[in-house]
Design a protein around this motif. Structure first.
Motif, PDB file in Angstrom:
ATOM      1  N   GLN A   1     -24.623  68.547  97.127  1.00 20.47           N
ATOM      2  CA  GLN A   1     -26.034  69.187  97.605  1.00 20.47           C
ATOM      3  C   GLN A   1     -26.062  69.412  98.913  1.00 20.47           C
ATOM      4  OE1 GLN A   1     -28.979  65.966  96.872  1.00 20.47           O
ATOM      5  NE2 GLN A   1     -28.607  65.709  94.522  1.00 20.47           N
ATOM      6  N   GLN A   2     -24.986  69.274  99.559  1.00 24.63           N
ATOM      7  CA  GLN A   2     -24.808  69.865 101.168  1.00 24.63           C
ATOM      8  C   GLN A   2     -25.060  71.196 101.153  1.00 24.63           C
ATOM      9  OE1 GLN A   2     -22.180  67.930 103.783  1.00 24.63           O
ATOM     10  NE2 GLN A   2     -21.399  66.683 102.277  1.00 24.63           N
TER      11      GLN A   2
ATOM     12  N   SER B   1     -12.373  67.373  99.691  1.00 24.56           N
ATOM     13  CA  SER B   1     -13.495  67.049  98.985  1.00 24.56           C
ATOM     14  C   SER B   1     -13.937  68.097  98.013  1.00 24.56           C
ATOM     15  CB  SER B   1     -14.773  67.394 100.307  1.00 24.56           C
ATOM     16  OG  SER B   1     -14.280  66.375 101.388  1.00 24.56           O
TER      17      SER B   1
ATOM     18  N   ALA C   1     -11.485  65.412 104.212  1.00 25.53           N
ATOM     19  CA  ALA C   1     -12.186  66.582 104.311  1.00 25.53           C
ATOM     20  C   ALA C   1     -11.716  67.765 103.523  1.00 25.53           C
ATOM     21  CB  ALA C   1     -12.674  66.932 105.574  1.00 25.53           C
TER      22      ALA C   1
ATOM     23  N   LYS D   1     -21.400  65.464 107.530  1.00 25.23           N
ATOM     24  CA  LYS D   1     -20.626  65.214 106.117  1.00 25.23           C
ATOM     25  C   LYS D   1     -21.100  63.628 105.793  1.00 25.23           C
ATOM     26  CE  LYS D   1     -16.049  64.800 104.374  1.00 25.23           C
ATOM     27  NZ  LYS D   1     -16.257  65.340 103.113  1.00 25.23           N
ATOM     28  N   ARG D   2     -22.016  63.742 104.586  1.00 24.32           N
ATOM     29  CA  ARG D   2     -22.686  62.499 104.424  1.00 24.32           C
ATOM     30  C   ARG D   2     -21.680  61.533 103.770  1.00 24.32           C
ATOM     31  NH1 ARG D   2     -27.509  66.200 102.501  1.00 24.32           N
ATOM     32  NH2 ARG D   2     -28.134  67.071 104.399  1.00 24.32           N
ATOM     33  N   MET D   3     -21.813  60.297 103.945  1.00 27.32           N
ATOM     34  CA  MET D   3     -21.171  59.251 103.019  1.00 27.32           C
ATOM     35  C   MET D   3     -21.799  58.234 102.638  1.00 27.32           C
ATOM     36  SD  MET D   3     -17.687  59.324 105.755  1.00 27.32           S
ATOM     37  CE  MET D   3     -18.623  59.329 106.971  1.00 27.32           C
TER      38      MET D   3
ATOM     39  N   ASN E   1     -19.036  62.617  93.790  1.00 25.27           N
ATOM     40  CA  ASN E   1     -20.449  62.381  93.951  1.00 25.27           C
ATOM     41  C   ASN E   1     -21.483  63.653  93.856  1.00 25.27           C
ATOM     42  OD1 ASN E   1     -23.032  61.382  94.694  1.00 25.27           O
ATOM     43  ND2 ASN E   1     -21.921  60.252  96.585  1.00 25.27           N
ATOM     44  N   ASN E   2     -22.435  63.526  93.087  1.00 25.08           N
ATOM     45  CA  ASN E   2     -23.444  64.643  92.898  1.00 25.08           C
ATOM     46  C   ASN E   2     -24.115  64.960  94.420  1.00 25.08           C
ATOM     47  OD1 ASN E   2     -22.777  64.718  90.560  1.00 25.08           O
ATOM     48  ND2 ASN E   2     -24.335  63.412  89.610  1.00 25.08           N
ATOM     49  N   ALA E   3     -24.189  63.814  95.145  1.00 24.60           N
ATOM     50  CA  ALA E   3     -24.950  63.916  96.341  1.00 24.60           C
ATOM     51  C   ALA E   3     -24.101  64.684  97.326  1.00 24.60           C
ATOM     52  CB  ALA E   3     -24.795  62.678  96.779  1.00 24.60           C
ATOM     53  N   PHE E   4     -22.744  64.693  96.899  1.00 27.74           N
ATOM     54  CA  PHE E   4     -22.024  65.555  97.821  1.00 27.74           C
ATOM     55  C   PHE E   4     -22.054  67.055  97.745  1.00 27.74           C
ATOM     56  CE2 PHE E   4     -18.405  65.973 100.785  1.00 27.74           C
ATOM     57  CZ  PHE E   4     -18.117  67.217 100.568  1.00 27.74           C
TER      58      PHE E   4
ATOM     59  N   GLU F   1     -23.842  55.717  93.344  1.00 25.96           N
ATOM     60  CA  GLU F   1     -23.287  56.970  94.339  1.00 25.96           C
ATOM     61  C   GLU F   1     -23.657  57.966  93.788  1.00 25.96           C
ATOM     62  OE1 GLU F   1     -19.318  56.031  95.113  1.00 25.96           O
ATOM     63  OE2 GLU F   1     -19.572  54.116  96.205  1.00 25.96           O
ATOM     64  N   SER F   2     -23.723  58.160  92.319  1.00 24.28           N
ATOM     65  CA  SER F   2     -23.803  59.357  91.665  1.00 24.28           C
ATOM     66  C   SER F   2     -25.357  59.997  91.809  1.00 24.28           C
ATOM     67  CB  SER F   2     -23.486  59.411  90.228  1.00 24.28           C
ATOM     68  OG  SER F   2     -24.400  58.340  89.558  1.00 24.28           O
ATOM     69  N   MET F   3     -26.138  59.185  92.356  1.00 21.72           N
ATOM     70  CA  MET F   3     -27.405  59.806  92.527  1.00 21.72           C
ATOM     71  C   MET F   3     -27.548  60.972  93.774  1.00 21.72           C
ATOM     72  SD  MET F   3     -29.926  56.659  93.015  1.00 21.72           S
ATOM     73  CE  MET F   3     -30.135  55.526  91.534  1.00 21.72           C
ATOM     74  N   GLY F   4     -28.376  61.849  93.754  1.00 20.52           N
ATOM     75  CA  GLY F   4     -28.591  62.498  94.851  1.00 20.52           C
ATOM     76  C   GLY F   4     -29.020  61.976  96.029  1.00 20.52           C
ATOM     77  N   TRP F   5     -28.840  62.641  97.251  1.00 22.08           N
ATOM     78  CA  TRP F   5     -29.482  61.719  98.251  1.00 22.08           C
ATOM     79  C   TRP F   5     -30.780  61.538  98.405  1.00 22.08           C
ATOM     80  CZ3 TRP F   5     -26.450  59.714 101.980  1.00 22.08           C
ATOM     81  CH2 TRP F   5     -25.017  59.742 101.920  1.00 22.08           C
TER      82      TRP F   5
ATOM     83  N   SER G   1     -15.405  58.228  96.096  1.00 22.96           N
ATOM     84  CA  SER G   1     -16.098  59.477  95.297  1.00 22.96           C
ATOM     85  C   SER G   1     -15.987  60.700  96.308  1.00 22.96           C
ATOM     86  CB  SER G   1     -17.619  59.084  95.169  1.00 22.96           C
ATOM     87  OG  SER G   1     -17.385  57.680  94.389  1.00 22.96           O
ATOM     88  N   CYS G   2     -14.968  61.184  96.166  1.00 22.17           N
ATOM     89  CA  CYS G   2     -14.775  62.793  96.753  1.00 22.17           C
ATOM     90  C   CYS G   2     -15.043  62.840  98.274  1.00 22.17           C
ATOM     91  CB  CYS G   2     -15.823  63.528  95.747  1.00 22.17           C
ATOM     92  SG  CYS G   2     -15.358  65.093  95.796  1.00 22.17           S
ATOM     93  N   ARG G   3     -15.024  61.932  99.138  1.00 21.89           N
ATOM     94  CA  ARG G   3     -15.412  62.020 100.278  1.00 21.89           C
ATOM     95  C   ARG G   3     -14.633  61.313 101.233  1.00 21.89           C
ATOM     96  NH1 ARG G   3     -19.665  58.437  98.717  1.00 21.89           N
ATOM     97  NH2 ARG G   3     -18.161  58.484  97.095  1.00 21.89           N
TER      98      ARG G   3
END
Lengths: 151, 108
Positions: free
Chosen positions: B107-108, B70, B67, A112-114, B102-105, A122-126, B62-64
């Motif tokens: 992508q999981q 999320s 759990a 679970k990435r933080m 978070n858009n990054a989230f 923060e809104s960027m993709g990883w 941001s949504c994290r």
């Protein structure tokens, strides 16, 4: 051979050009660090709780929540003062390297990435975020190299 | 001459810090605003549905934060069910991800 040497000389950056590049990179770091630091300080409670969920740093989250934005602001201050600019660039590159390492570790190992990087960052993709950090770290290293040559 | 250059560089640096602070405040304000009538659902992977929350989520970072909550989605559409299948959570039904998520989230 002579032509090659001449060409190389033409590509060499002049002293004012080097200074301008170093200044632009410095200002880029100043903007980025002040932006993210103020965002973190505005939500320091949330930031602290978020960091608390990262297993390795859990116990020190209070210190880190204040330490990271303050380090970013201190770096910004060092960057804008010409006498301490070199130290500022060194710190900025060091901080960016740490953040990049954190992102790379998250990307490689975390289930679970933080990311509590602040603001729109923060809104960027990883992957985007990692590339963004790598580019900035590269710019920092380039500025340091130019600074070294300047001296 | 050197002093003048130093002062102008510091002034420019301070202006950049001010600009950064302004940009930070602007983006925070943009994220914080939402309609009072907005409904929120969290993603329950166990049932494969979005489950409605009683109140606006305290997403924190941001949504994290927690759990189970999320990946929160939101909508002003009153016709949507409390237990919403993934297939209904579409832009056509007025459903979007929470602005602070978070858009990054995803992508999981």
């Amino acid at each position: 051979m002579e032509r090659l040497l001449k060409q190389r000389r033409q590509w060499k950056l002049t002293q004012p050009a080097k200074e301008r590049i170093i200044f632009i990179i410095s200002m880029l770091f100043v903007f980025l660090f002040s932006y993210t630091a103020i965002d973190k300080l505005r939500h320091v409670e949330q930031f602290s709780r978020g960091i608390g969920k990262i297993p390795i740093v859990g116990g020190m989250h209070g210190w880190i929540a204040w330490g990271v934005p303050l380090a970013e602001l201190l770096t910004s201050a060092l960057l804008i003062i010409p006498k301490s600019n070199k130290l500022g660039i060194q710190l900025a590159t060091g901080l960016m390297s740490l953040f990049t390492l954190y992102l790379a570790l998250m990307l490689a190992f975390a289930e679970k990435r933080m990311c509590h990087c602040g603001g729109v960052i923060e809104s960027m993709g990883w992957v985007e975020h990692l590339l963004f950090n790598l580019v900035l770290t590269g710019l920092g290293l380039w500025a340091l190299r130019l600074k070294k040559r300047k001296q | 001459m050197e002093i003048k250059k130093t002062i102008s560089q510091i002034a420019l640096g301070l202006a950049v810090i001010g600009f950064g602070a302004g940009a930070s405040a602007f983006t925070t304000e943009k994220v914080a605003t939402h309609n009072q009538a907005t409904r929120f659902w969290y993603n329950d992977q166990a049932t494969g549905q979005y489950i409605e929350l009683d109140e606006a989520p305290d997403i924190e970072g941001s949504c994290r934060n927690s759990a189970p909550q999320s990946c929160v989605v939101q909508s002003d559409n009153t016709a949507l069910p409390s237990n919403m299948p993934y297939t209904q959570a579409t832009p056509a039904n007025g459903v979007s991800s929470h602005p602070a998520s978070n858009n990054a989230f995803y992508q999981q």
